[in-house]
Design a protein around this motif. Structure first.
Motif, PDB file in Angstrom:
ATOM      1  N   LYS A 156      11.642  17.878  15.952  1.00 15.19           N
ATOM      2  CA  LYS A 156      12.721  17.224  16.698  1.00 15.19           C
ATOM      3  C   LYS A 156      13.499  18.199  17.577  1.00 15.19           C
ATOM      4  CE  LYS A 156      13.498  13.532  13.329  1.00 15.19           C
ATOM      5  NZ  LYS A 156      13.190  12.415  14.234  1.00 15.19           N
ATOM      6  N   GLY A 157      13.148  19.488  17.508  1.00 11.85           N
ATOM      7  CA  GLY A 157      13.839  20.479  18.317  1.00 11.85           C
ATOM      8  C   GLY A 157      15.129  20.986  17.697  1.00 11.85           C
ATOM      9  N   PHE A 158      15.317  20.746  16.396  1.00 11.38           N
ATOM     10  CA  PHE A 158      16.507  21.241  15.699  1.00 11.38           C
ATOM     11  C   PHE A 158      16.242  22.644  15.157  1.00 11.38           C
ATOM     12  CE2 PHE A 158      17.860  16.664  14.396  1.00 11.38           C
ATOM     13  CZ  PHE A 158      18.052  16.364  15.726  1.00 11.38           C
ATOM     14  N   ASP A 159      17.313  23.315  14.789  1.00 10.76           N
ATOM     15  CA  ASP A 159      17.193  24.650  14.217  1.00 10.76           C
ATOM     16  C   ASP A 159      16.712  24.544  12.764  1.00 10.76           C
ATOM     17  OD1 ASP A 159      17.361  27.239  13.412  1.00 10.76           O
ATOM     18  OD2 ASP A 159      19.513  27.489  13.787  1.00 10.76           O
ATOM     19  N   PRO A 160      15.503  25.020  12.443  1.00  6.80           N
ATOM     20  CA  PRO A 160      14.977  24.916  11.073  1.00  6.80           C
ATOM     21  C   PRO A 160      15.767  25.746  10.055  1.00  6.80           C
ATOM     22  CG  PRO A 160      13.560  26.302  12.430  1.00  6.80           C
ATOM     23  CD  PRO A 160      14.557  25.685  13.356  1.00  6.80           C
ATOM     24  N   LYS A 161      16.624  26.658  10.560  1.00  9.77           N
ATOM     25  CA  LYS A 161      17.416  27.475   9.637  1.00  9.77           C
ATOM     26  C   LYS A 161      18.411  26.633   8.840  1.00  9.77           C
ATOM     27  CE  LYS A 161      17.185  31.755  12.359  1.00  9.77           C
ATOM     28  NZ  LYS A 161      17.973  32.761  13.117  1.00  9.77           N
ATOM     29  N   SER A 162      18.727  25.438   9.341  1.00  7.00           N
ATOM     30  CA  SER A 162      19.666  24.570   8.627  1.00  7.00           C
ATOM     31  C   SER A 162      18.971  23.706   7.584  1.00  7.00           C
ATOM     32  CB  SER A 162      20.412  23.672   9.616  1.00  7.00           C
ATOM     33  OG  SER A 162      19.507  22.850  10.326  1.00  7.00           O
ATOM     34  N   ALA A 163      17.645  23.753   7.504  1.00  8.67           N
ATOM     35  CA  ALA A 163      16.894  22.930   6.556  1.00  8.67           C
ATOM     36  C   ALA A 163      17.295  23.165   5.100  1.00  8.67           C
ATOM     37  CB  ALA A 163      15.393  23.159   6.747  1.00  8.67           C
ATOM     38  N   PRO A 164      17.522  24.426   4.652  1.00  2.00           N
ATOM     39  CA  PRO A 164      17.928  24.632   3.249  1.00  2.00           C
ATOM     40  C   PRO A 164      19.211  23.896   2.890  1.00  2.00           C
ATOM     41  CG  PRO A 164      17.227  26.704   4.230  1.00  2.00           C
ATOM     42  CD  PRO A 164      17.304  25.708   5.352  1.00  2.00           C
ATOM     43  N   LEU A 165      20.168  23.877   3.811  1.00  2.00           N
ATOM     44  CA  LEU A 165      21.437  23.198   3.559  1.00  2.00           C
ATOM     45  C   LEU A 165      21.219  21.701   3.377  1.00  2.00           C
ATOM     46  CD1 LEU A 165      24.551  23.215   3.450  1.00  2.00           C
ATOM     47  CD2 LEU A 165      24.546  22.978   5.935  1.00  2.00           C
ATOM     48  N   TYR A 166      20.422  21.108   4.252  1.00  2.00           N
ATOM     49  CA  TYR A 166      20.157  19.678   4.159  1.00  2.00           C
ATOM     50  C   TYR A 166      19.333  19.351   2.912  1.00  2.00           C
ATOM     51  CZ  TYR A 166      22.085  18.704   8.775  1.00  2.00           C
ATOM     52  OH  TYR A 166      22.942  18.550   9.847  1.00  2.00           O
ATOM     53  N   ALA A 167      18.428  20.243   2.531  1.00  2.00           N
ATOM     54  CA  ALA A 167      17.620  20.026   1.328  1.00  2.00           C
ATOM     55  C   ALA A 167      18.504  19.987   0.090  1.00  2.00           C
ATOM     56  CB  ALA A 167      16.560  21.118   1.201  1.00  2.00           C
ATOM     57  N   GLN A 168      19.450  20.920  -0.002  1.00  2.00           N
ATOM     58  CA  GLN A 168      20.370  20.942  -1.144  1.00  2.00           C
ATOM     59  C   GLN A 168      21.213  19.671  -1.175  1.00  2.00           C
ATOM     60  OE1 GLN A 168      20.676  23.115  -3.613  1.00  2.00           O
ATOM     61  NE2 GLN A 168      19.281  24.708  -2.908  1.00  2.00           N
ATOM     62  N   ALA A 169      21.689  19.231  -0.013  1.00  2.00           N
ATOM     63  CA  ALA A 169      22.512  18.022   0.063  1.00  2.00           C
ATOM     64  C   ALA A 169      21.716  16.792  -0.366  1.00  2.00           C
ATOM     65  CB  ALA A 169      23.040  17.849   1.483  1.00  2.00           C
ATOM     66  N   LEU A 170      20.468  16.719   0.082  1.00  2.00           N
ATOM     67  CA  LEU A 170      19.622  15.572  -0.232  1.00  2.00           C
ATOM     68  C   LEU A 170      19.320  15.503  -1.733  1.00  2.00           C
ATOM     69  CD1 LEU A 170      17.933  13.201   0.810  1.00  2.00           C
ATOM     70  CD2 LEU A 170      16.065  14.806   1.226  1.00  2.00           C
ATOM     71  N   ILE A 171      18.913  16.617  -2.311  1.00  2.00           N
ATOM     72  CA  ILE A 171      18.594  16.646  -3.738  1.00  2.00           C
ATOM     73  C   ILE A 171      19.844  16.398  -4.577  1.00  2.00           C
ATOM     74  CG2 ILE A 171      17.778  18.101  -5.626  1.00  2.00           C
ATOM     75  CD1 ILE A 171      15.609  17.013  -3.750  1.00  2.00           C
TER      76      ILE A 171
END
Length: 247
Positions: free
Chosen positions: A151-166
């Motif tokens: 989607k063209g987003f910064d993949p560096k923010s993926a860990p933060l979203y993963a923690q929020a989702l779990i």
């Protein structure tokens, strides 16, 4: 000499070492779920099992050892369920399967889940429930990272979203552990509805609505992007011989 007419003495079948160990684990699991680690004693475990305290010590070295095996088994089972759920398929389907796997574990292993969320601690060799969720989030991170790149987003923010989702799924599971309504499939559908539809509408650079500077910056960026798009449409129209004002 033994009287042949005397009925044979009833004898209890002696458990093997493996059978006794499993029995103690089952009893410990139930008591730890009901009363917690501190509220459960070796005396009570031995009494329910119909053995002496030294038998428990022989198999596990003490209450801590028994508790550690119970916790490690539960954590390994839950991690295996979620890991298999995250294997392959469309990202939304993976999230659906993972949510269902957690709810299935809660429904089928309520005692184990109560132990994990209540007081799993250093007695466990594997770690705490928080560390287990972190392991799962690490796997989800890779899924989100790929989606972000696409989607063209910064993949560096993926860990933060993963923690929020779990964290969202785990907290909902803790709530559902006691209420058990609605059915797990419906709960999973609601979780995925929030997670997926929220994720599909992510802003590349999210900001708080109270951050006025960030809001103005975002509005300027959107206006610039809209102007750029309008210019592209005008150039395309001129190439095609159309009147740009009619667009």
């Amino acid at each position: 000499m033994e009287d042949v007419n005397e009925p044979p003495r009833s004898r209890r079948k002696r458990m093997t070492g493996k059978e006794r160990r499993e029995q103690l684990l089952d009893i410990g699991r139930t008591l730890f779920a009901e009363r917690g680690f501190d509220g459960t004693s070796i005396e009570e475990i031995a009494s329910v099992a119909g053995v002496s305290k030294p038998v428990v010590y022989e198999h596990f070295g003490g209450k801590e050892g028994l508790y550690a095996v119970v916790v490690d088994r539960e954590m390994a089972r839950l991690l295996d369920l979620v890991t298999r759920a995250l294997g392959g398929g469309h990202p939304r389907q993976q999230i659906e399967r993972a949510a269902l796997a957690l709810l299935e574990y809660i429904e089928d292993s309520s005692e184990g889940f109560r132990i994990l969320v209540r007081d799993s601690h250093a007695a466990s060799a594997t770690g705490t429930f928080a560390s287990l969720l972190s392991d799962i989030a690490g796997q989800v991170e890779h899924i989100l990272g790929d989606e972000f790149k696409e989607k063209g987003f910064d993949p560096k923010s993926a860990p933060l979203y993963a923690q929020a989702l779990i964290g969202m799924v785990a907290m909902t599971g803790t709530y559902w552990l006691d209420v058990r309504k609605p059915k797990r499939e419906e709960v999973a559908a609601h979780l995925v509805n929030l997670a997926w539809n929220g994720l599909s509408g992510l802003e590349p650079k999210p900001y708080l609505t109270t951050d006025h500077k960030a809001r103005q910056k975002d509005l300027k960026a959107k206006a610039k992007e809209a102007a750029k798009e309008a210019k592209e449409q005008a150039r395309a129209a001129r190439r095609n011989g159309a009147d740009p004002a009619s667009l």
